[in-house]
Design an enzyme around this catalytic site. Sequence first.
Site, PDB file in Angstrom:
ATOM      1  N   GLU A  91       0.681  -1.402  -0.310  1.00 20.11           N
ATOM      2  CA  GLU A  91      -0.015   0.064  -0.182  1.00 20.11           C
ATOM      3  C   GLU A  91       0.383   1.581   0.164  1.00 20.11           C
ATOM      4  OE1 GLU A  91      -2.956  -0.071  -0.844  1.00 20.11           O
ATOM      5  OE2 GLU A  91      -3.634  -2.072  -0.137  1.00 20.11           O
ATOM      6  N   SER A 370     -33.657 -16.244 -27.586  1.00 29.48           N
ATOM      7  CA  SER A 370     -34.484 -15.790 -27.710  1.00 29.48           C
ATOM      8  C   SER A 370     -35.551 -14.944 -27.601  1.00 29.48           C
ATOM      9  CB  SER A 370     -35.379 -17.166 -28.472  1.00 29.48           C
ATOM     10  OG  SER A 370     -34.864 -17.941 -29.851  1.00 29.48           O
TER      11      SER A 370
END
EC number: 2.4.99.28
Length: 719
Positions: A91, A370
């Site tokens: 970090e 579909s």
Amino acid sequence: MNKPTILRLIKYLSISFLSLVIAAIVLGGGVFFYYVSKAPSLSESKLVATTSSKIYDNKNQLIADLGSERRVNAQANDIPTDLVKAIVSIEDHRFFDHRGIDTIRILGAFLRNLQSNSLQGGSTLTQQLIKLTYFSTSTSDQTISRKAQEAWLAIQLEQKATKQEILTYYINKVYMSNGNYGMQTAAQNYYGKDLNNLSLPQLALLAGMPQAPNQYDPYSHPEAAQDRRNLVLSEMKNQGYISAEQYEKAVNTPITDGLQSLKSASNYPAYMDNYLKEVINQVEEETGYNLLTTGMDVYTNVDQEAQKHLWDIYNTDEYVAYPDDELQVASTIVDVSNGKVIAQLGARHQSSNVSFGINQAVETNRDWGSTMKPITDYAPALEYGVYDSTATIVHDEPYNYPGTNTPVYNWDRGYFGNITLQYALQQSRNVPAVETLNKVGLNRAKTFLNGLGIDYPSIHYSNAISSNTTESDKKYGASSEKMAAAYAAFANGGTYYKPMYIHKVVFSDGSEKEFSNVGTRAMKETTAYMMTDMMKTVLTYGTGRNAYLAWLPQAGKTGTSNYTDEEIENHIKTSQFVAPDELFAGYTRKYSMAVWTGYSNRLTPLVGNGLTVAAKVYRSMMTYLSEGSNPEDWNIPEGLYRNGEFVFKNGARSTWNSPAPQQPPSTESSSSSSDSSTSQSSSTTPSTNNSTTTNPNNNTQQSNTTPDQQNQNPQPAQP
């Protein structure tokens, strides 16, 4: 120009430049101090507070108190050195050298942003703690004023607290997935130990999680968690905190090493987990704040009774006869008048010990088949004037994907010849759908889909009958959430509403933000009505009869995906009708619902009654939502008229011999819309006016798919 003149000019320019620099510094300083004058005050109580967020349903009943159930703070003296080294390695390399802001890191981020044309942060660990405590984490909120305030508070904090205290605040503040707050809490619940008893690879895993805790969850995403852990270990080695031997031993340790069975971390009903995950995501999307680390009250749109009933439909055999416990279901239900998501569930038999795991209801990694035809092909064709009635004649005959030699097949490898538009949709014929998309044009179809909240990185003719996309990003393709919202536009007369899980947030300072969903016009009211009228017949005469309820006015469309020939030969090995996905999307005047069914392993096929589950789940839920409500039917809008079972635009011909109005040509299509409209004696049978109609049962090559399936040919090249 003589030498004295040159010297005077240089002096003048130097003074002018220096004056500009001083003015810029003064002005910049003035702006900076103006911004920081509005910064919140530092408070130790906020840095260490166990904030929680309360979540309410649509009747203002409390659902959950997130953040209150699991938080065990670590004491500074109990934090192992290896954890500190792991955190600063991944970090903030210079954490112990800077005083709140890191000018070297800021300059590096600035240069990287210039080179990559992207935005990369230069925040220190102290600034991250300030952000978690006071500010939004949203990228859109990274304003100059916010950054100035963040930097100022970080500097102030560094003057008031030791580095050890800042690290302790951070370690106890971060969210660690699965309802765990703080690394000590995660250590106890993941490993059954305190932080100071964990191994190096275990500490590295915890150190890497805060940037994306759910993504790096070792239970749900072990591969991503291992990659992140190994990156932390690599940074520790590069910083000289561990030796090469320690690194090799740690990265070769299984990510599951020491992990105990995950216990339930939630104080809310299991049926709410998927919905709450989307609440968390939408709160951050709309406000920039993570409710797991920022205390707030969130008022949602969920109908808890409906949500619980959906859970019961999924997890009992009282409503639907499931073939086995492994078959999965994912669905979303929205209020068609405003887009509010009243219920959503992503799976059957969900694990009770995983919080905010994968929610298939919003995933776009399965094919919606579909169900795409109404929104990709036929609605755009009516909207743009390619067709002028539901009786328009379309061609179900041998046809190739435009620009290719690849044929489009129907499920039965047969053709019905000339049929009405209504019958083509009702019986889910593939050829007319692809030909219709060609007439509409790819760009116009994509624009229409965008108006319904659905997008593709690029659209292809195969998308006439499929939602497949080459991109894995959830931004693209279809999900139950997206399809329920898209079909809702048919139900309400053509307006699209973004799916909304929340309607109000009250922040800890008492301020509130309400979310009123303003819809956008996606299609004409006439288009929506004509589509609804056709899709009603899908339930009465077509492929959606398993969703039919005689007393309820509703419309919808089935969908089925299928396997490639290679998958069938190598994995499926059956001559039965099979499919990886079976779907249903439908709606009433009040609600729209989209349902996906399939197995988590796509190569496990749906067979037999498994292919009817999607429609039956829909029918069961719509029965619950609609009983006793005196459901209303749709009224035909101005601009349309009815002749028998078909609906026509004003000016469209309604008889076989009357002249047809001119149709505007598609600017993108390789073929114009020259089809004429006519009526048919029945929408439930193919047209008898076409002498070339073939009997599908006379074909020598039979498909192994169900009557609603589309073929999945390789992606055709664009013409």
